[in-house]
Design a protein around this motif. Structure first.
Motif, mmCIF file in Angstrom:
data_model
loop_
_atom_site.group_PDB
_atom_site.id
_atom_site.type_symbol
_atom_site.label_atom_id
_atom_site.label_comp_id
_atom_site.label_asym_id
_atom_site.label_seq_id
_atom_site.Cartn_x
_atom_site.Cartn_y
_atom_site.Cartn_z
ATOM 1 N N SER A 39 0.833 -1.211 0.000
ATOM 2 C CA SER A 39 0.000 0.000 0.000
ATOM 3 C C SER A 39 0.862 1.253 0.000
ATOM 4 O O SER A 39 0.579 2.242 0.691
ATOM 5 C CB SER A 39 -0.940 0.005 1.215
ATOM 6 O OG SER A 39 -1.787 -1.121 1.188
ATOM 7 N N GLY A 40 1.942 1.195 -0.782
ATOM 8 C CA GLY A 40 2.826 2.335 -0.933
ATOM 9 C C GLY A 40 3.878 2.480 0.138
ATOM 10 O O GLY A 40 4.741 3.355 0.038
ATOM 11 N N GLU A 41 3.840 1.633 1.177
ATOM 12 C CA GLU A 41 4.806 1.711 2.259
ATOM 13 C C GLU A 41 5.835 0.595 2.125
ATOM 14 O O GLU A 41 5.471 -0.558 1.866
ATOM 15 C CB GLU A 41 4.101 1.606 3.612
ATOM 16 C CG GLU A 41 3.190 2.784 3.917
ATOM 17 C CD GLU A 41 3.942 4.103 3.985
ATOM 18 O OE1 GLU A 41 5.058 4.115 4.561
ATOM 19 O OE2 GLU A 41 3.433 5.109 3.463
ATOM 20 N N PRO A 42 7.117 0.912 2.338
ATOM 21 C CA PRO A 42 8.149 -0.119 2.201
ATOM 22 C C PRO A 42 8.184 -1.059 3.404
ATOM 23 O O PRO A 42 8.145 -0.618 4.552
ATOM 24 C CB PRO A 42 9.445 0.693 2.105
ATOM 25 C CG PRO A 42 9.143 1.978 2.823
ATOM 26 C CD PRO A 42 7.686 2.249 2.600
ATOM 27 N N THR A 43 8.243 -2.351 3.102
ATOM 28 C CA THR A 43 8.403 -3.385 4.122
ATOM 29 C C THR A 43 9.681 -4.146 3.827
ATOM 30 O O THR A 43 9.866 -4.646 2.710
ATOM 31 C CB THR A 43 7.218 -4.370 4.113
ATOM 32 O OG1 THR A 43 6.025 -3.671 4.442
ATOM 33 C CG2 THR A 43 7.434 -5.506 5.106
ATOM 34 N N VAL A 44 10.583 -4.240 4.796
ATOM 35 C CA VAL A 44 11.805 -5.005 4.617
ATOM 36 C C VAL A 44 11.472 -6.483 4.816
ATOM 37 O O VAL A 44 11.085 -6.899 5.907
ATOM 38 C CB VAL A 44 12.904 -4.554 5.596
ATOM 39 C CG1 VAL A 44 14.148 -5.431 5.437
ATOM 40 C CG2 VAL A 44 13.261 -3.094 5.352
ATOM 41 N N VAL A 45 11.621 -7.268 3.747
ATOM 42 C CA VAL A 45 11.282 -8.686 3.781
ATOM 43 C C VAL A 45 12.413 -9.502 4.393
ATOM 44 O O VAL A 45 12.195 -10.418 5.182
ATOM 45 C CB VAL A 45 10.951 -9.188 2.357
ATOM 46 C CG1 VAL A 45 10.680 -10.690 2.354
ATOM 47 C CG2 VAL A 45 9.762 -8.418 1.792
ATOM 48 N N THR A 46 13.639 -9.178 4.008
ATOM 49 C CA THR A 46 14.802 -9.871 4.559
ATOM 50 C C THR A 46 16.025 -8.980 4.377
ATOM 51 O O THR A 46 15.990 -7.995 3.628
ATOM 52 C CB THR A 46 15.015 -11.231 3.872
ATOM 53 O OG1 THR A 46 16.016 -11.977 4.568
ATOM 54 C CG2 THR A 46 15.447 -11.068 2.421
ATOM 55 N N ARG A 47 17.094 -9.327 5.067
ATOM 56 C CA ARG A 47 18.329 -8.548 4.984
ATOM 57 C C ARG A 47 19.463 -9.443 4.494
ATOM 58 O O ARG A 47 19.489 -10.639 4.796
ATOM 59 C CB ARG A 47 18.679 -7.935 6.340
ATOM 60 C CG ARG A 47 17.634 -6.949 6.828
ATOM 61 C CD ARG A 47 18.021 -6.299 8.145
ATOM 62 N NE ARG A 47 16.953 -5.472 8.670
ATOM 63 C CZ ARG A 47 16.708 -4.214 8.309
ATOM 64 N NH1 ARG A 47 17.509 -3.641 7.419
ATOM 65 N NH2 ARG A 47 15.707 -3.537 8.824
ATOM 66 N N MET A 48 20.390 -8.837 3.759
ATOM 67 C CA MET A 48 21.521 -9.541 3.197
ATOM 68 C C MET A 48 22.813 -8.834 3.597
ATOM 69 O O MET A 48 22.801 -7.664 3.960
ATOM 70 C CB MET A 48 21.430 -9.593 1.674
ATOM 71 C CG MET A 48 20.235 -10.349 1.135
ATOM 72 S SD MET A 48 20.346 -12.126 1.448
ATOM 73 C CE MET A 48 21.802 -12.532 0.491
ATOM 74 N N THR A 49 23.919 -9.568 3.491
ATOM 75 C CA THR A 49 25.235 -8.992 3.744
ATOM 76 C C THR A 49 26.039 -9.034 2.452
ATOM 77 O O THR A 49 26.178 -10.092 1.834
ATOM 78 C CB THR A 49 25.986 -9.777 4.831
ATOM 79 O OG1 THR A 49 25.220 -9.751 6.032
ATOM 80 C CG2 THR A 49 27.345 -9.166 5.096
ATOM 81 N N GLY A 50 26.562 -7.893 2.047
ATOM 82 C CA GLY A 50 27.357 -7.838 0.825
ATOM 83 C C GLY A 50 26.488 -7.609 -0.400
ATOM 84 O O GLY A 50 25.267 -7.767 -0.372
ATOM 85 N N LEU A 51 27.101 -7.212 -1.491
ATOM 86 C CA LEU A 51 26.379 -6.969 -2.730
ATOM 87 C C LEU A 51 27.251 -7.402 -3.901
ATOM 88 O O LEU A 51 28.470 -7.516 -3.750
ATOM 89 C CB LEU A 51 25.998 -5.480 -2.835
ATOM 90 C CG LEU A 51 27.097 -4.421 -2.778
ATOM 91 C CD1 LEU A 51 27.636 -4.092 -4.161
ATOM 92 C CD2 LEU A 51 26.549 -3.151 -2.131
ATOM 93 N N PRO A 52 26.635 -7.705 -5.041
ATOM 94 C CA PRO A 52 25.218 -7.547 -5.363
ATOM 95 C C PRO A 52 24.370 -8.721 -4.872
ATOM 96 O O PRO A 52 24.894 -9.793 -4.563
ATOM 97 C CB PRO A 52 25.234 -7.511 -6.895
ATOM 98 C CG PRO A 52 26.384 -8.380 -7.276
ATOM 99 C CD PRO A 52 27.423 -8.140 -6.211
ATOM 100 N N PHE A 53 23.064 -8.495 -4.827
ATOM 101 C CA PHE A 53 22.118 -9.586 -4.615
ATOM 102 C C PHE A 53 20.839 -9.244 -5.363
ATOM 103 O O PHE A 53 20.443 -8.082 -5.435
ATOM 104 C CB PHE A 53 21.863 -9.851 -3.127
ATOM 105 C CG PHE A 53 21.356 -8.663 -2.348
ATOM 106 C CD1 PHE A 53 20.003 -8.488 -2.129
ATOM 107 C CD2 PHE A 53 22.242 -7.726 -1.825
ATOM 108 C CE1 PHE A 53 19.538 -7.395 -1.403
ATOM 109 C CE2 PHE A 53 21.786 -6.634 -1.098
ATOM 110 C CZ PHE A 53 20.421 -6.464 -0.883
#
Length: 269
Positions: A39-53
């Motif tokens: 509904s237009g609001e950001p929800t963090v689903v999961t977190r990662m370490t390092g990039l790219p992903f």
């Protein structure tokens, strides 16, 4: 089409934009977050370490995350495939899954941005979690897309200014490599297919998203205020989303929160 509208600010470095199950998803690489808009609001689903992903989904709905520095493909958080025997030294970059459960992943082939450019590759991870290379000699393989009939994989070659296509066999083998579209002066990054079979691609240095037909005919160009890294279409094809960032200061791309998410209405006025 309408002017781009800012939906979200404060992103550090947005990438891997996807439309899935009626919602927009993307990755904020430098923040280490996979984000879904609710509904237009950001929800963090999961977190990662390092990039790219980067992310995609298997036919059963399992979330795939390509862990670039870890050289592994995750399925709902657990390891699905170890990619290090293919290349454990260079970054794994993008992912595209087909409806058979094959996941195509690419590796840029050198230590970007510090190392001298070298050819990259595409590997396939089959539903049983086995990985093998299926194409090589790609000049910075970047965004990828699978056609709805599972017949063709399209790969953006950023250093070659082109989109390259392959035929897909049921077991994920790629063949019949060919130039899908030459894009002189471009550096295609993330891509998506529309319902007509045309490709939208994001272009960082040219600061736009562009729609092209097979063969290279330009159908539309959407200027953006910063470098465009990726884009995605809604299911109804009426809206294009794009992530941008100020790419002129490489350090700011990882610390500056200059990233934005734009929404562009494609409906006829």
């Amino acid at each position: 089409m309408a002017e781009p509208r800012v939906v979200l600010t404060g992103i550090v470095m947005g990438e891997s934009v996807r439309w899935h199950d009626g919602k927009l998803w993307f990755c904020d690489w430098a923040a280490g977050e996979v984000i879904r808009l609710d509904s237009g609001e950001p929800t963090v689903v999961t977190r990662m370490t390092g990039l790219p992903f980067c992310i995609d989904w298997l036919p059963g709905g399992e979330l795939l995350i390509l862990d670039g520095p870890g050289a592994r493909l995750l399925r709902d958080g657990a390891e699905h495939a170890d990619l290090s025997p293919i290349d454990g030294a260079h970054p794994w970059n993008d992912i595209a899954a087909d409806s058979r459960g094959n996941a195509f992943v690419n590796n840029i082939g050198y230590d970007f941005p510090a190392g001298p450019p070298a050819p990259g590759l595409v590997a396939v991870v089959t539903p049983d979690g086995k990985a093998r290379p299926v194409a090589d000699g790609l000049l910075f393989p970047n965004g990828m897309a699978v056609t709805p009939d599972d017949a063709t994989l399209i790969v953006a070659e950023s250093h070659a200014a082109r989109l390259t296509a392959f035929d897909i066999a049921p077991d994920g083998t790629l063949s019949n490599r060919r130039v899908w579209a030459d894009l002189p002066g471009s550096a295609p990054d993330g891509i998506c297919l529309d319902a007509t079979g045309a490709v939208w691609y994001a272009d960082v240095p040219n600061q736009h998203c562009r729609r092209v037909r097979e063969g290279g005919e330009v159908l539309a160009t959407i200027p953006l205020p910063d470098g465009a890294f990726d884009c995605a279409l809604t299911d109804d094809q009426q809206t294009l989303y794009a992530v941008t960032a100020d790419y002129t200061d490489p350090q700011a791309m990882f610390t500056g929160h200059t990233g934005r998410l734009f929404e562009i209405s494609l409906a006829a006025n």
